[in-house]
Enzyme design. Structure first.
Site, PDB file in Angstrom:
ATOM      1  CB  VAL A 262      -0.949  -0.003   1.219  1.00  0.00           C
ATOM      2  CG1 VAL A 262      -1.713   1.316   1.313  1.00  0.00           C
ATOM      3  CG2 VAL A 262      -1.917  -1.174   1.124  1.00  0.00           C
TER       4      VAL A 262
ATOM      5  CE  LYS B 259       9.615  -3.636   2.893  1.00  0.00           C
ATOM      6  NZ  LYS B 259       8.258  -3.498   3.494  1.00  0.00           N
TER       7      LYS B 259
ATOM      8  CD  GLU C 248      -1.112  -8.491  -2.903  1.00  0.00           C
ATOM      9  OE1 GLU C 248      -1.358  -8.611  -1.704  1.00  0.00           O
ATOM     10  OE2 GLU C 248      -0.357  -9.269  -3.508  1.00  0.00           O
TER      11      GLU C 248
ATOM     12  CG  PHE D 107     -15.291  -9.920  -6.269  1.00  0.00           C
ATOM     13  CD1 PHE D 107     -14.766  -9.126  -7.260  1.00  0.00           C
ATOM     14  CD2 PHE D 107     -14.515 -10.178  -5.154  1.00  0.00           C
ATOM     15  CE1 PHE D 107     -13.498  -8.585  -7.150  1.00  0.00           C
ATOM     16  CE2 PHE D 107     -13.239  -9.637  -5.025  1.00  0.00           C
ATOM     17  CZ  PHE D 107     -12.740  -8.838  -6.031  1.00  0.00           C
TER      18      PHE D 107
ATOM     19  CB  ALA E 160     -17.620 -21.001  -8.103  1.00  0.00           C
TER      20      ALA E 160
ATOM     21  CB  CYS F 279      -6.940  -7.771   2.045  1.00  0.00           C
ATOM     22  SG  CYS F 279      -5.494  -6.778   1.691  1.00  0.00           S
TER      23      CYS F 279
ATOM     24  CE  LYS G  60      -4.607  -7.299   6.840  1.00  0.00           C
ATOM     25  NZ  LYS G  60      -5.287  -6.036   7.171  1.00  0.00           N
TER      26      LYS G  60
ATOM     27  NE  ARG H 253       1.038 -10.799   1.886  1.00  0.00           N
ATOM     28  CZ  ARG H 253       1.035  -9.465   1.963  1.00  0.00           C
ATOM     29  NH1 ARG H 253       1.124  -8.859   3.132  1.00  0.00           N
ATOM     30  NH2 ARG H 253       0.937  -8.734   0.860  1.00  0.00           N
TER      31      ARG H 253
HETATM   32  C1  UDX Z   1      -8.843  -7.258  -2.042  1.00  0.00           C
HETATM   33  C2  UDX Z   1      -9.908  -6.261  -2.450  1.00  0.00           C
HETATM   34  O1  UDX Z   1     -10.349  -6.550  -3.785  1.00  0.00           O
HETATM   35  C3  UDX Z   1      -9.337  -4.842  -2.420  1.00  0.00           C
HETATM   36  O2  UDX Z   1     -10.341  -3.904  -2.737  1.00  0.00           O
HETATM   37  C4  UDX Z   1      -8.783  -4.559  -1.022  1.00  0.00           C
HETATM   38  O3  UDX Z   1      -8.209  -3.266  -0.970  1.00  0.00           O
HETATM   39  C5  UDX Z   1      -7.742  -5.580  -0.663  1.00  0.00           C
HETATM   40  O4  UDX Z   1      -8.281  -6.915  -0.751  1.00  0.00           O
HETATM   41  P1  UDX Z   1      -6.824  -8.485  -3.181  1.00  0.00           P
HETATM   42  O5  UDX Z   1      -6.847  -9.302  -1.936  1.00  0.00           O
HETATM   43  O6  UDX Z   1      -5.533  -7.923  -3.659  1.00  0.00           O
HETATM   44  O7  UDX Z   1      -7.834  -7.215  -3.018  1.00  0.00           O
HETATM   45  O8  UDX Z   1      -7.357  -9.398  -4.374  1.00  0.00           O
HETATM   46  P2  UDX Z   1      -8.795  -9.729  -4.994  1.00  0.00           P
HETATM   47  O9  UDX Z   1      -8.698  -9.511  -6.436  1.00  0.00           O
HETATM   48  O10 UDX Z   1      -9.863  -9.064  -4.242  1.00  0.00           O
HETATM   49  O11 UDX Z   1      -8.903 -11.325  -4.746  1.00  0.00           O
HETATM   50  C6  UDX Z   1      -8.894 -11.792  -3.429  1.00  0.00           C
HETATM   51  C7  UDX Z   1      -9.090 -13.299  -3.482  1.00  0.00           C
HETATM   52  O12 UDX Z   1     -10.433 -13.603  -3.896  1.00  0.00           O
HETATM   53  C8  UDX Z   1      -8.166 -14.026  -4.455  1.00  0.00           C
HETATM   54  O13 UDX Z   1      -7.689 -15.218  -3.840  1.00  0.00           O
HETATM   55  C9  UDX Z   1      -9.077 -14.380  -5.625  1.00  0.00           C
HETATM   56  O14 UDX Z   1      -8.682 -15.581  -6.283  1.00  0.00           O
HETATM   57  C10 UDX Z   1     -10.402 -14.592  -4.918  1.00  0.00           C
HETATM   58  N1  UDX Z   1     -11.572 -14.396  -5.775  1.00  0.00           N
HETATM   59  C11 UDX Z   1     -11.805 -13.164  -6.295  1.00  0.00           C
HETATM   60  C12 UDX Z   1     -12.434 -15.454  -5.994  1.00  0.00           C
HETATM   61  O15 UDX Z   1     -12.213 -16.565  -5.526  1.00  0.00           O
HETATM   62  N2  UDX Z   1     -13.538 -15.255  -6.764  1.00  0.00           N
HETATM   63  C13 UDX Z   1     -13.819 -14.038  -7.326  1.00  0.00           C
HETATM   64  O16 UDX Z   1     -14.816 -13.921  -8.023  1.00  0.00           O
HETATM   65  C14 UDX Z   1     -12.924 -12.961  -7.090  1.00  0.00           C
END
Ligand code: UDX
Length: 439
Positions: free
Chosen positions: A11, A35, A155, A249, A252, A260, A263, A327
Site C-alpha cells: 500500500v 527494503k 494486488e 466477484f 466460484a 486482506c 485478515k 499469503r
Molecule cells: C482485495 C480487495 O479486492 C481490495 O479492494 C482490497 O483493498 C484488498 O483486498 P486483493 O486481496 O488484492 O484485493 O485481491 P482480490 O482480487 O480481491 O482477490 C482476493 C481473493 O479472492 C483471491 O484469492 C481471488 O482468487 C479470490 N476471488 C476473487 C475469488 O475466488 N472469486 C472471485 O470472483 C474474485
C-alpha cells in the site's frame, strides 16, 4: 505538497509512487533498511505490474525519495500517511502494534502542525486511539489532525485502482483536514465521500467483508450445483445480470486468499464481538471459504482413495494471478495436505515459485506447465494465470500418467476437456451437461 509515507509495503509504495506521479514531493519511509536499500538501488521488493517503472520515473524526476529515518519523514512532511501492516492475532483481532509504534515515533518527532492520515486497515475507533498516543508522546504539545483514508487497492491492479478509484473515502473531524485531502484526490475525478472517522474505518472492513461474502456465496451455490446438476458459470451469469447483484466477484473456485480478505474478515468479526454483536454471517463466510480449499484433495481421494506415492502437478501457487504473493493462498494448505499423504508434488507458477521454495523446499518446481504436468497422476489448477489459458492441452494430456484435471478456478470448458480425453473436474460444473453433450 510534501507527503510522507510510513511503511513502504504494497500500500505504501503504490500510494507514494502515485502521489509523486500526481506532482507531489513524496518521501517513503520503512524501518527495514534492506527494503530501503533495494528501493534506492532502483528495484522494488514486491511484484506489482508497472510499479518499478512508476517509481523509477518519479525518482529520476526528484519527486520520490526513500529513507529509513522516522525523524526525517515526520519533519519533512506536511501530510503523513500511515501504511504499516495490521496482521491478525491468533484470535482474529487486528495486531495494531506497528500502528502504536508509529504513533509514538510521530509524537517524538512532531515539529509543527501536520495531518496524520491512517491508511492501514484498522478497526473502527483506532484513529482516535492513535491520536491519543501521539498527543501523549509529544512533549512539545504541537497541534495535529488525524484523518482516515482507507485504500481499496487490489494486488496486480494497484496502480490502476489508485489512479481510477470507484470512490475515495475521507474520514475527517474538521473542514481543514477535509480540504487538504480533497486537494490531493481531486485530480483523480472520482467520487469523494467525506465521513466521520469511525465510519471511514468501518467502510473498509465492511467493503472487504462484503466482497468475501459474495465469493463465499457463489462458492456455496457451486456446491449446490454439483448436487443438482446445475452449472455454476451459468447460474453466476444469470444472477450477475441483475444490476443489483453485478457479475464481479461471482467466480466460484477454491476460495479467496490474500493478505486482506481473511485478515479483515477476522478483524471485523472480532471488532463486532468486543462491541457486543455476534457476526455469525461473516463466520459462515470464512467457514465456506475454508471448505472450498479442501475440495481438490477430496476429489483426488474420491478418484484414487489412497494418494500414497501419487504424483500431482500443481498449476498456480499465488493467491491470485499477476502477483508473487502467497499469503493465505489455497495452494499452501493443499500442498501441506498432499505432502502429509506422501504425494510427490510438481509445482509451477510464473511468479510465486521462488517464494514457495522457501516454504516447501522439497517440492519439484517445474520450468513450465508442460514440465509440471509430465508423468503426473493428476493436475490441480489453483491460480488462473493467463499462461494456463493458452497451454496445449492435448500435449498436457498425452504427457500425464492419468488425464485427471481438477480445475480449481473453472478456467476450462468441461465439454472441451471431456472431448480432449481428460477426466475433468471443475468447481460446481455440471457433469450432467457433460454426459448430454458427449453423446
Ligand atoms: C482485495 C480487495 O479486492 C481490495 O479492494 C482490497 O483493498 C484488498 O483486498 P486483493 O486481496 O488484492 O484485493 O485481491 P482480490 O482480487 O480481491 O482477490 C482476493 C481473493 O479472492 C483471491 O484469492 C481471488 O482468487 C479470490 N476471488 C476473487 C475469488 O475466488 N472469486 C472471485 O470472483 C474474485
Amino acid at each position: 505538497m510534501n507527503i510522507g509515507i510510513v511503511g513502504s509495503g504494497y500500500v505504501g509504495l503504490v500510494t507514494g509512487a502515485c502521489f509523486a506521479e500526481l506532482g507531489h514531493e513524496v518521501l517513503c519511509m520503512d524501518d527495514d533498511p534492506e527494503k530501503i536499500a533495494i528501493l534506492k538501488a532502483g528495484k522494488i521488493p514486491i511484484y506489482e505490474p508497472g510499479l518499478e517503472e512508476l517509481i523509477r520515473s518519479n525518482v529520476e524526476e526528484g519527486n520520490l525519495n526513500f529513507t529509513s529515518s522516522m525523524k526525517e519523514v515526520v519533519e519533512k512532511s506536511k501530510i503523513l500517511f500511515v501504511c504499516v501492516g495490521t496482521p491478525s492475532k491468533p484470535n482474529g483481532e487486528a495486531d495494531l502494534s506497528a500502528v502504536e509504534t508509529v504513533g509514538k515515533r510521530i509524537g517524538d518527532y512532531l515539529n509543527d502542525s501536520k495531518l496524520i492520515v491512517e491508511k492501514s486497515t484498522v478497526p473502527a475507533r483506532t484513529a482516535s486511539w492513535l491520536g491519543e498516543i501521539i498527543r501523549t508522546q509529544n512533549k512539545r504539545q504541537i497541534g495535529f489532525d488525524i484523518a482516515v483514508n482507507p485504500e481499496f487497492l487490489s494486488e496486480g491492479t494497484a496502480i490502476h485502482d489508485f489512479m481510477r478509484p470507484d470512490r475515495v473515502v475521507l474520514g475527517v473531524s474538521n473542514q481543514q483536514a477535509a480540504s487538504l485531502l480533497v486537494s490531493l484526490y481531486e485530480p483523480l475525478n472520482a467520487p469523494i465521500l467525506i465521513t466521520d472517522v469511525e465510519s471511514a474505518e468501518l467502510i473498509k472492513h465492511a467493503s472487504n467483508a462484503f466482497l468475501a461474502m459474495k465469493i463465499s456465496f457463489i462458492n456455496a451455490v457451486s456446491q449446490v450445483c454439483e448436487k443438482t446438476g446445475a452449472d455454476i458459470l451459468k447460474v453466476a451469469k444469470g444472477i450477475g445480470l441483475d444490476s443489483r447483484i453485478g457479475t464481479a466477484f461471482l467466480n466460484a473456485g477454491v476460495g479467496y486468499g490474500g493478505a486482506c480478505f481473511p485478515k479483515d474478515l477476522a478483524a471485523f468479526v472480532h471488532l463486532a464481538e468486543v462491541n457486543g454483536y455476534n457476526f455469525g454471517l461473516l463466520k459462515e463466510v470464512a467457514e465456506v471459504n475454508q471448505n472450498q480449499r479442501q475440495i481438490p484433495v477430496k476429489k483426488l481421494r474420491e478418484i484414487y482413495g489412497d494418494l500414497n506415492h501419487k504424483t500431482i502437478g500443481i498449476m498456480g501457487l499465488s493467491f491470485k494471478p499477476n502477483t508473487d504473493d502467497l499469503r493465505e493462498a489455497p495452494s499452501l494448505e493443499i500442498i501441506s495436505s498432499l505432502i502429509q499423504q506422501q504425494v510427490e508434488i510438481k509445482a509451477y507458477d510464473p511468479a510465486a515459485a521462488e517464494n514457495m521454495k522457501k516454504l516447501f523446499p522439497h517440492v519439484y518446481y517445474a520450468r513450465d506447465p508442460y514440465d509440471c504436468a509430465a508423468d503426473c497422476d493428476a493436475v490441480l489448477l489453483l491460480t488462473e494465470w493467463q499462461i494456463f489459458r493458452h497451454m496445449n492441452l492435448s500435449k498436457i494430456r498425452k504427457s500425464m500418467n492419468r488425464p485427471v484435471f481438477i480445475d480449481g478456478r473453472n478456467l476450462f470448458d468441461p465439454v472441451r476437456m471431456f472431448r480432449l480425453g481428460f477426466q475433468y473436474f471443475g468447481i460446481g460444473r455440471s457433469s450432467r451437461s457433460l454426459a448430454e453433450l458427449s453423446t
